[in-house]
Design an enzyme around this catalytic site. Structure first.
Site, PDB file in Angstrom:
ATOM      1  N   GLU A  21     -97.492 -96.149  58.779  1.00 40.67           N
ATOM      2  CA  GLU A  21     -98.979 -96.930  58.732  1.00 40.67           C
ATOM      3  C   GLU A  21     -99.722 -96.103  57.599  1.00 40.67           C
ATOM      4  OE1 GLU A  21    -100.256 -99.714  60.482  1.00 40.67           O
ATOM      5  OE2 GLU A  21     -98.151-100.119  61.129  1.00 40.67           O
TER       6      GLU A  21
ATOM      7  N   CYS B  85    -108.734 -96.775  57.306  1.00 41.93           N
ATOM      8  CA  CYS B  85    -107.579 -97.423  56.439  1.00 41.93           C
ATOM      9  C   CYS B  85    -107.705 -98.868  55.923  1.00 41.93           C
ATOM     10  CB  CYS B  85    -106.489 -96.992  56.918  1.00 41.93           C
ATOM     11  SG  CYS B  85    -106.139 -97.611  58.802  1.00 41.93           S
TER      12      CYS B  85
END
Lengths: 504, 469
Positions: free
Chosen positions: B210, B244
């Site tokens: 990720e 993010c």
């Protein structure tokens, strides 16, 4: 995997003194990195232009693939006959029909697979659209293994096409005639900008992968798989690896020995034992061991006659390297109970069953890619399970038994890519079952819908409007405990009815 | 104190004993995890505040609530996820049983990141436990207070035999990676991801990554300016931009930019008051090193600061800042910003905006603000990203039914809800045959004949879902 002999003209022009060819006298078909760069560029441009996205394009390509196999059945049968001495029967069934069925299955289901999937929403997204859209990855690279060269390139290709990708396919150079056949035929059937067949040996692959693909699909052995994984790590490329291993096959005392022997013999000795899904070794209950060996002997006689070398139903080893390796394993392990004849000039090894094989024998230290089947004896199922679990996780675990409890134990207490009871290989051909490895036998899966998913990205989409701010208002600063309490209270309420909720 | 290798071996033996497999065990552990969060909400909030002055509201929403929701969702669905999935059969296999069995992988490693230190460890952990694995947890050392708290709480609530927390910095992580795991789940940066993949490839360990990326936000066509501004500002400056999935930069026409700026200014004032530094609702940058990086980026940028720009090194504070006149090759466009700095770039047309986004690396999320659905659909269909959201930011990752993950440079693999469970699961295809129909089987055996071939061609017809050998 190949001889290094004086370079062909093409290689000499590219500054090489020796050349990788699989047999003396064979032409060298190496596709050089510069050519790959160009092909990849063309594929990328086509992909970015959206050429592969429409359903009608994908369907047309899949239909063309089916036609390619139907129109050129003879060529494929010839090529595989030259490369592996593969009987026509096996080529048609295990190479051509398998791919055709995958393609037809994809054609039938493509519309449904391409549909966005609406997901369950929560309180605050009730007025929104929440869906998962399947999108193609881009340009993918498919490297097939040599044991089923057509199937292992084209079945993943079906998935790649169905998912809307462009692809570069590299059939194994060990089966050079088949590779040449695919290279020659593909441009007549598949879109010339989106799909390319190249010639690249295993050692060229790290260089090819530096060119950056959106996914790499590889079938082969563990050592090669590790090299691919390392190359992929450098370029952050996602990979699917389907790697061969030692597939154990347990034969229980309560078992239809004759039928079991037939199914095992077929699975082990078709394609002259060169299969990633064949049972690699037998763990036979001591009570039935003699019976099993006898039954196998009888089967082999029935299948291939007294001299299998003369049988038109029996293949040969793909090249000298595999031949030598298998012959060495045969000579240095156990005792020959059936078969054992070898003829180097023909790369022929008779269907062979070994007994009195020790755990440390050479044949138990490597994958057997040939028609040699070691039979080890176990006292009971516990021993068999312990033995299986000491090895790396294989692609397949097989068990032959009348007893459901025995079968259950083997499923529950072992781990493998896939499992089949009272038969072998078939589970790897079912379009509805995922086929792939786990642990040392690989990562990812394919076949049927799973191929489509392997080459797709599931994009989550939340489509909101700006009109209803009433709930969203609660989340904005200035933060107030009161708003937080309201939100968590509403969450709890929904949890009681739905089990979960989030208010944002 | 066990060494790392000893911890991993111990977990391996425990996994081999089968203790993590039964549904009751998994459910019990998940329930204990739920208690851990609920009973320690206050200390979690305190630790997060210590690490980056995270306001309690944000901490509860983004670290506690999201985990609690996923837990509820997982616990209610665990039985059905664990069931074998029966699949369709063909002519020859009608009497057989074909199903997909979901099996745990073994011992898995979860490496967390510092920006949402609780969520980024616990969400994957929920999936790993639900799937029946043993887990080694490595929280990020940068969010020191929260990571120590996790290291303290997990052994108190969860089985110490099956789950272990390993603390430390990059050296400890490097040596941990020498061990063999059955899956590695990593959240963080591309650079570190490469070295994790290298270490994993030696053992052929599958990895979920990720990673971040520059999430673009395109504003085009008719929009409700105040609502759009609120949502944009909320998602950008939540956690001081250290998400993010925060919108990294905005793309819009000059006209929209001119209309948007005063509304953003007003919204910032509504949210964080005229003195954001003294507002308790704004987080700080996690460390001096990260603060310096952001200030350097701001310094190197060729854009013009039109809102904010103030900073305070000691406080690790950077005001919510907006820049205009930023070019495509600006310093701010070369890496993920990960801070409260919002560049606005201009494009003249929708196509220009789409082309711009397609020239960049594939991001974790892509945003469009527009009231015109055809514009939203055009962007959705013509761009690639991990996830997509129109007229809002971040929220697409809060729904447990939507898979969350990146593509290309932003990562591979997905999680949340069922997807976490699937990430840590092996789907094993199983076929149980009987002895019957052996006569049908003989069609496939040698000696091969043309008549057998004809029969088999017929039986492996297009209607069947399998080919029979």
């Amino acid at each position: 995997m190949s001889w290094k002999i004086r370079a062909c003209y093409g290689c000499q022009r590219n500054g090489r003194l020796t050349c990788r060819r699989t047999r003396l006298g064979e032409p060298c078909f190496k596709t050089y990195p510069l050519e790959c760069v160009d092909l990849l560029k063309r594929a990328r441009v086509s992909f970015q232009a959206g050429r592969t996205l429409k359903q009608c394009f994908r369907l047309a390509q899949l239909e063309a693939l089916v036609r390619m196999l139907q129109d050129n059945e003879g060529d494929f049968v010839d090529a595989l006959g030259k490369d592996l001495h593969k009987p026509r029967f096996e080529t048609i069934l295990s190479e051509l029909i398998v791919v055709k069925n995958e393609a037809l299955h994809a054609i039938d289901n493509l519309k449904q697979w391409m549909q966005p999937e609406h997901v369950e929403r929560n309180l605050s997204t009730t007025l929104d659209e929440c869906l998962v859209v399947s999108e193609p990855l881009g340009v993918v690279f498919i490297k097939g293994a040599w044991c089923n060269p057509v199937q292992m390139c084209l079945v993943p290709l079906v998935g790649a096409i169905a998912a809307g990708n462009c692809a570069i396919i590299s059939p194994s150079m060990c089966t050079a005639q088949t590779a040449e056949c695919l290279h020659r035929l593909a441009p007549f059937y598949l879109d010339n900008e989106c799909f390319h067949v190249i010639f690249a040996g295993i050692n060229d692959l790290p260089e090819v992968m530096e060119l950056k693909f959106d996914h790499v699909f590889f079938t082969g052995n563990r050592e090669e798989g590790t090299k691919i994984a390392q190359a992929a790590a450098r370029s952050l490329t996602p990979v699917t690896l389907v790697l061969s291993g030692k597939n154990p096959c347990y034969v229980d005392q309560h078992c239809e020995i004759k039928t079991a022997a037939q199914r095992i013999a077929w699975a082990r000795f078709h394609n002259a034992g060169q299969s990633m899904v064949a049972p690699d070794y037998i763990l036979c209950h001591k009570v039935v061991k003699a019976q099993l060996v006898q039954a196998l002997k009888g089967c082999l006689l029935h299948f291939y006659g007294p001299d299998p070398k003369e049988s038109r139903s029996y293949g040969r080893m793909v090249n000298s390297e595999i031949f030598n390796r298998t012959r060495d394993l045969l000579w240095r392990s156990g005792k020959v109970a059936v078969g054992g004849q070898v003829i180097e000039a023909e790369r022929y090894i008779a269907p062979t069953v070994l007994t009195e094989v020790g755990d440390n024998d050479p044949i138990m230290q490597q994958d057997v890619f040939g028609p040699v089947l070691p039979v080890l004896t176990v006292n009971n199922i516990d021993e068999a399970i312990t033995f299986i679990n000491k090895q790396e996780k294989p692609l397949c675990v097989y068990a032959y038994s009348n007893n459901h409890k025995v079968i259950s134990r083997l499923i529950i207490e072992t781990s493998s890519g896939s499992f089949c009871s009272n038969d072998s290989v078939l589970q790897s051909l079912m379009v509805s079952l995922p086929f792939g490895g786990v642990g040392a036998s690989g990562t990812g899966a394919y076949h049927g819908r799973h191929s489509f998913e392997t080459f797709s990205h599931r994009k989550s989409c939340l489509l909101r409007g700006t009109r209803f701010e009433c709930v969203t208002y609660l989340r904005y600063p200035p933060y107030e405990d009161r708003n937080l309490s309201l939100m968590t209270w509403a969450s709890t309420l929904s949890q009681k009815s739905q089990g979960w909720c989030q208010i944002l | 104190m066990d060494t790392q290798s000893q911890v991993v071996s111990r977990l391996r033996s425990v996994f081999a004993s089968g203790v993590t497999i039964p549904e009751e065990f998994r459910r019990a552990q998940l329930t204990k995890l739920m208690s851990m969060i609920k009973e320690n909400q206050e200390v979690i909030v305190k630790a997060l505040h210590k690490d980056f002055s995270k306001p309690k509201f944000e901490a509860i929403l983004s670290e506690v609530e999201i985990v609690v929701n996923d837990l509820h969702y997982t616990i209610s669905n665990l039985s059905s996820w664990m069931k074998p999935e029966y699949v369709s059969k063909n002519l020859a296999t009608k009497l057989d049983t074909c199903f997909v069995r979901r099996e745990p992988l073994g011992v898995v490693l979860i490496i967390g990141a510092w920006n949402y230190p609780v969520q980024l460890i616990l969400l994957p952990l929920i999936g790993a436990i639900a799937a029946g694995n043993c887990v080694v947890i490595k929280p990020s050392e940068i969010s020191a207070a929260t990571s120590s708290l996790i290291a303290e709480l997990i052994p108190k609530y969860l089985s110490q035999d099956c789950y272990a927390v390993v603390t430390g910095g990059s050296e400890e992580t490097k040596s941990l990676l020498q061990n063999r795991f059955d899956h590695i789940f990593y959240t963080g940066s591309q650079t570190v991801a490469r070295s994790i993949l290298q270490a994993a490839s030696v053992h052929l360990t599958p990895v979920t990554l990720e990673l971040g990326g520059k999430c673009p936000c395109l504003i085009y066509g008719r929009i409700d300016m105040p609502a759009a501004a609120r949502r944009l500002v909320w998602s950008k400056f939540f956690n001081a931009g250290q998400s993010c999935v925060a919108p990294d930069y905005v793309l819009c026409s000059p006209a929209i930019r001119d209309a948007l700026l005063p509304v953003i200014r007003q919204t910032l004032e509504d949210f964080y008051s005229k003195e954001p530094q003294s507002c308790p609702d704004l987080s700080r940058i996690v460390s001096p090193r990260h603060w310096t990086r952001l200030m350097e980026l701001l310094g190197k940028s060729g854009g013009k600061v039109v809102i904010g720009g103030e900073s305070d090194e000691e406080d690790k504070y950077i005001a919510p800042t907006v820049l205009v006149d930023v070019a495509e090759d600006d310093a701010l466009m070369k890496e993920e910003i990960f801070g409260p700095i919002l560049p606005i770039l201009t494009v003249e047309s929708l196509q220009e905006g789409i082309d711009f986004m397609n020239r960049q690396e594939r991001p974790l999320a892509l945003y469009v603000f527009s009231d015109e659905s055809h514009i939203v659909n055009t962007v959705l269909e013509n761009t690639k990203s991990g996830g997509f959201c129109s007229n809002d930011g971040i929220v697409q990752m809060t729904l447990p039914t939507l898979p969350f993950g990146g593509i290309g440079a932003s990562g591979c693999g997905q999680y949340h809800g069922r997807w976490s469970f699937e990430t840590f699961t092996h789907r094993r295809g199983c076929m149980l045959r009987g002895w019957a129909l052996e006569r049908l089987n003989t069609l496939r055996y040698p000696p091969y004949t043309e008549s057998k071939l004809s029969w088999l061609r017929w039986s492996t017809s297009p209607e069947s879902t399998c080919s029979l050998m």
